[in-house]
Structure formats: C-alpha cells, structure tokens
Design a protein around this motif. Structure first.
Motif, PDB file in Angstrom:
ATOM      1  N   SER A   1       6.157  -8.254   1.886  1.00  0.00           N
ATOM      2  CA  SER A   1       5.694  -8.342   3.267  1.00  0.00           C
ATOM      3  C   SER A   1       5.186  -9.746   3.573  1.00  0.00           C
ATOM      4  CB  SER A   1       4.561  -7.333   3.482  1.00  0.00           C
ATOM      5  OG  SER A   1       3.848  -7.662   4.660  1.00  0.00           O
ATOM      6  N   ALA A   2       5.536 -10.237   4.740  1.00  0.00           N
ATOM      7  CA  ALA A   2       5.061 -11.545   5.183  1.00  0.00           C
ATOM      8  C   ALA A   2       3.534 -11.534   5.338  1.00  0.00           C
ATOM      9  CB  ALA A   2       5.711 -11.906   6.513  1.00  0.00           C
ATOM     10  N   TYR A   3       2.931 -10.337   5.415  1.00  0.00           N
ATOM     11  CA  TYR A   3       1.474 -10.249   5.586  1.00  0.00           C
ATOM     12  C   TYR A   3       0.747  -9.956   4.281  1.00  0.00           C
ATOM     13  CZ  TYR A   3       3.359  -9.971  10.227  1.00  0.00           C
ATOM     14  OH  TYR A   3       4.077 -10.238  11.355  1.00  0.00           O
ATOM     15  N   SER A   4       1.468  -9.977   3.160  1.00  0.00           N
ATOM     16  CA  SER A   4       0.830  -9.738   1.864  1.00  0.00           C
ATOM     17  C   SER A   4      -0.255 -10.782   1.626  1.00  0.00           C
ATOM     18  CB  SER A   4       1.870  -9.822   0.740  1.00  0.00           C
ATOM     19  OG  SER A   4       1.208  -9.891  -0.511  1.00  0.00           O
TER      20      SER A   4
ATOM     21  N   ILE B   1       7.130  -0.190   9.598  1.00  0.00           N
ATOM     22  CA  ILE B   1       7.094  -0.904  10.883  1.00  0.00           C
ATOM     23  C   ILE B   1       5.686  -0.885  11.488  1.00  0.00           C
ATOM     24  CG2 ILE B   1       7.897  -0.768  13.289  1.00  0.00           C
ATOM     25  CD1 ILE B   1      10.639  -0.164  12.293  1.00  0.00           C
ATOM     26  N   GLN B   2       5.046   0.298  11.437  1.00  0.00           N
ATOM     27  CA  GLN B   2       3.683   0.374  11.987  1.00  0.00           C
ATOM     28  C   GLN B   2       2.781  -0.668  11.330  1.00  0.00           C
ATOM     29  OE1 GLN B   2       2.351   4.409  11.411  1.00  0.00           O
ATOM     30  NE2 GLN B   2       3.857   5.162  12.898  1.00  0.00           N
ATOM     31  N   ARG B   3       2.878  -0.749  10.002  1.00  0.00           N
ATOM     32  CA  ARG B   3       2.041  -1.711   9.279  1.00  0.00           C
ATOM     33  C   ARG B   3       2.407  -3.155   9.624  1.00  0.00           C
ATOM     34  NH1 ARG B   3       2.083   2.914   6.864  1.00  0.00           N
ATOM     35  NH2 ARG B   3       0.358   3.602   5.560  1.00  0.00           N
ATOM     36  N   GLN B   4       3.693  -3.435   9.749  1.00  0.00           N
ATOM     37  CA  GLN B   4       4.103  -4.814  10.041  1.00  0.00           C
ATOM     38  C   GLN B   4       3.710  -5.206  11.461  1.00  0.00           C
ATOM     39  OE1 GLN B   4       4.241  -4.803   6.820  1.00  0.00           O
ATOM     40  NE2 GLN B   4       5.491  -6.640   6.995  1.00  0.00           N
ATOM     41  N   GLN B   5       3.820  -4.237  12.388  1.00  0.00           N
ATOM     42  CA  GLN B   5       3.435  -4.570  13.769  1.00  0.00           C
ATOM     43  C   GLN B   5       1.948  -4.855  13.860  1.00  0.00           C
ATOM     44  OE1 GLN B   5       5.230  -1.287  15.848  1.00  0.00           O
ATOM     45  NE2 GLN B   5       7.026  -2.525  16.426  1.00  0.00           N
ATOM     46  N   ALA B   6       1.171  -4.190  12.983  1.00  0.00           N
ATOM     47  CA  ALA B   6      -0.273  -4.433  12.972  1.00  0.00           C
ATOM     48  C   ALA B   6      -0.611  -5.638  12.093  1.00  0.00           C
ATOM     49  CB  ALA B   6      -0.996  -3.188  12.476  1.00  0.00           C
TER      50      ALA B   6
END
Ligand code: GLC
Length: 441
Positions: free
Chosen positions: A332-335, A110-115
């Motif tokens: 991840s959507a941010y990959s 979660i921390q990574r996704q929020q960032a």
C-alpha cells in the motif's frame, strides 16, 4: 476519447492479439499465454506513484500487516507463523482476513485506500485489480525490486502485475479452474462440457460458482472463451459479448443446466466455499473449482478416497477455454513500514513458501521450478496439467474499469441462471452495461 483511453485500449488489444496467436500446445513466451497485465505499454496512467527503495528491507523492524481474503486453506496463517519464527521478535507480521468473496476483498481494500489508511501494509491483490489500483496510485511501484527478480517467476503471473510498463507487486499464487469429480459416480471425465452436464444430470450434478460476484464471471468466461466468444471488440471500444452465438449459447447452456438438474438451483448463491462444501457431501458428480480445493478435499471425510481432478473439457463446437486467476502481493502506498512490507512480500514469493503453498495447500506456484520439485509432484499428481493450464489460460479483460465490466457480466448471467431474464436479454444487457463502464474513463 482521451489519449489515455486510446493508449490503454491499445494495451488491451495487444494482449488479445497475442493471446489469439497462442496455439493450444505451445507455451506462450513473452506474453505468458495471456497472463492478464497486458501492461508493458506505457500509458502514463500511473505517473507520480511512489517507488519502492529495495534497500529499505535490509534493516526492517516493527510490525507489518498482511490483508487477504478468508484463509480457507490455512496457508496465510502458516506463512505468517513462519515469517515470525524467522524474523521475530524485532520484526513481526500480523494477518487480517477479509471475506471470501473477491468483490468484498476489493471493497475492503478500497475503503482503506480511500481513507489513506495504512491498515494493510501488504495486500493479496487479485490479478484483475492491478490496472485499477495502480492507476489510483494506491500501490508502490515495485519495479526497482522486481527488475532482478522477475526472471524467477513464470511469465503469466508477472504479466498480471505489470501495468503502464511498471511492476506493481510480486506474484504470490497462480490459479486456473479445474474440474473435480467423484470417482464413484464418474469413471472418466467426458471430452466436452455438454457431456459433463448430461452425465451430471444423471449422477448427482455439478457445483460451481454461480452467485453474483467475480467467481461467476470466471466460470462464465471459461465457457464463453471455449465457445469462441470475445468480451471486447478488437479496438477495445465496444463490447461484443452479445455478438455471434457464443454469449447467448453459453448463458442458455448454464441456465438450462439448472432447469434440467445438471446443477442445483442453489448454485446461483454459491461462491467457492459453498460449492466446495456441497461437493464434499459426496452427493455431487462434479465441481468446478480452483486448485486450493484439492488439499481440502483430501481432508474431507466423504470424498477424500473417491475424488480426482482433471483439466477442463472443450465446449462442443468451440475448443478449450480457461482463464487465469491468482494473487499478487502489493504494498500500500499508505504503508507506514514499507521496508517490513517488502520483507514480507519477498518471503511470500520465496522458494521456501512457494513450495509449502504447493505441497501443503495445493496452491499453484508462481515459480516454474517448484512444479518439478519431487515433494510437490508427489503432493500434486496433476502438477504438470496445472502448469499447462496456467500457461495457456487467458486473462480477463485488462482495464481500470474491469470491476464494472465484470459486474455487467455476473449480474446479468446470474439473473438468467435464476430465471429472471432470458439468455438473449442477459447477453444484450451485459453488452450495454459493459459499454457504459467503458464510457466512464
Ligand atoms: C480465485 C482466483 C481469482 C478470482 C477469484 C474469483 O481467488 O485466484 O483470480 O478472481 O477466485 O472468485
């Protein structure tokens, strides 16, 4: 109540009704025996999520990072090495290990996704997180890739990764709680949990996951479902954990177990690794744990020649319980490299890796044919029981606020186990806290 909430609760309800319809000896087609996702209904909660293009994997190059909990079994290192042997040096995978606790793994992701960080291209996502992560739009919608593939997998794990009518990843490993026993102390596993606890008190005790985290929710729900309890009301708007006797009885049963010496006091701090090390000292009669413990017990000096494993018994006055665990590979959507990520996800779900995961690391396969493979049957003599346990296991409540629901359960049960609140108060408080969680979305 918003339209979204009503639709989501309908999905939960449908899942519950389906599970209730699954008889003990029957395989539940379609819903996979309550396999978790309950998400074939479209709710609109994930509108706007990125959608994977399966052709991206074709010429994938560069780096891909795979994040998962602590690699206690060693399977993740094995898988990454195999991937790199096959695809390196142009395409290279790297492993990042998170802590052993399921709650901590979720926090780290979660921390990574929020960032909006692309640190984890692929994440090993617990079956209970699909609704939450997908509705946050943190994951690629993998439906275009999974459409052709989903028939290769057992229904229950596919259900866990389906939400809002879409498929958010690929099944990685399944899980169901088993009862391990020391054959020097236990000749035959009793038919009920009550007898397990009575014999445990006389022959060394039982270890399980009693710390305040997801593992305790699993251990509690196995007994609670076996005792006939339900976490949510039929319409999903209320908690029923304190209604009827099941909740109080099960908390009391577990707390008395600690008072009477069936389980050590320290169990209130145990997660999977601690309960496993305790059992591996050879002092204990029983251990509740997941299939991964089988391969590790085979290497443990003091139990390797004198342990066995059985399906969980019944709860006296109720029936059999069992909840579905396991993990799915999500992107991840941010990959920054979704093509390479897809290549890795495909590899994890491949027959080759699924077979190695089962035969070498005793992880429950997500492909049906692996259970019938000769090498797997030899390595896992309980393969047929395991497959049945997975097929019949119930899901934990399906909800974007599932983590809060679970927290309400494990905090209050743990406090009762530690003697800090009565079983009655634990059940009542859990019910009130679950209702607070339901009101937040
Ligand atoms: C196992 C299960 C997972 C569960 C966790 C709890 O990893 O596969 O579903 O949530 O244990 O500790």
């Amino acid at each position: 109540m918003t339209k979204r909430l009503i639709l989501m609760l309908c999905a939960v309800l449908l899942c519950g009704v389906f599970v209730a319809a699954c008889g003990e000896d029957m395989e539940c087609g379609g819903g996979g025996g309550g396999g978790g996702g309950g998400g074939t209904e479209e709710t609109g909660a994930t509108e706007g999520a990125k959608v994977i293009d399966p052709s991206l994997a074709e010429n994938a190059k560069g780096e891909v990072t795979y994040c998962q909990g602590k690699d206690t079994s060693g399977n993740a290192h094995y898988m990454i090495d195999e991937f790199n042997k096959k695809h390196g040096p142009d395409l290279k995978a790297k492993l990042v290990e998170f802590p052993a606790s399921a709650d901590e793994q979720r926090n780290q992701f979660i921390q990574r996704q929020q960032a909006k960080s692309g640190d984890c291209d692929v994440f090993s996502s617990d079956v209970i997180w699909t609704a939450e992560f997908a509705s946050q739009k943190w994951l690629y919608d993998m439906t275009p890739y999974m459409e052709d593939k989903k028939a290769d997998f057992i229904e229950a794990p596919i259900e866990t990764i389906t939400y809002d009518g879409k498929i958010w990843g690929s099944p990685e490993s399944s899980d169901a709680g088993l009862l391990y026993y020391n054959t020097d102390k236990v000749k035959e596993v009793p038919a009920t949990w009550q007898e397990v606890y009575t014999t445990a008190a006389e022959s060394g005790g039982i270890t399980y996951q009693g710390a305040a985290y997801e593992g305790l929710t699993c251990d509690f729900l196995e007994l609670f479902f076996a005792a006939g309890g339900e976490v949510l009301s039929e319409d999903g708007t209320k908690s029923t954990i304190a209604e009827g006797d099941a909740g109080v009885n099960v908390v009391k049963f577990m707390a008395d177990g600690i008072k009477n010496g069936s389980a050590p006091k320290a169990v209130t701090t145990y997660m999977e690794p601690e309960s496993l090390s305790a059992f591996q000292t050879g002092k204990y009669a029983y251990m509740r744990n997941w299939p991964y413990a089988y391969a590790l017990n085979q290497k443990a000096k003091r139990v390797k020649d004198n342990f066995d494993v059985a399906p969980q018994p019944e709860f006296e006055g109720g029936g059999k319980g069992g909840i579905l665990g396991g993990h799915n590979s999500v992107i991840s959507a941010y990959s920054k490299n979704p093509g390479a990520a897809l290549k890795l996800v495909d590899f994890i779900g491949s027959p080759e890796i699924q077979k190695a995961y089962a035969a070498q690391f005793s992880l429950a396969p997500v492909r049906a044919e692996i259970y019938d493979d000769a090498a797997v049957k030899k390595a896992l003599p309980f393969a047929a029981d395991l497959r049945q346990a997975i097929t019949q296991a119930r899901s934990r409540p399906v909800s974007p606020v599932y983590p809060q629901i679970s927290q309400a359960i494990y905090k209050n049960v743990n406090a009762a186990l530690a003697g800090q609140q009565t079983p009655e108060d634990a059940a009542k408080k859990a019910q009130a806290d679950i209702e607070k969680a339901l009101a937040t979305f």
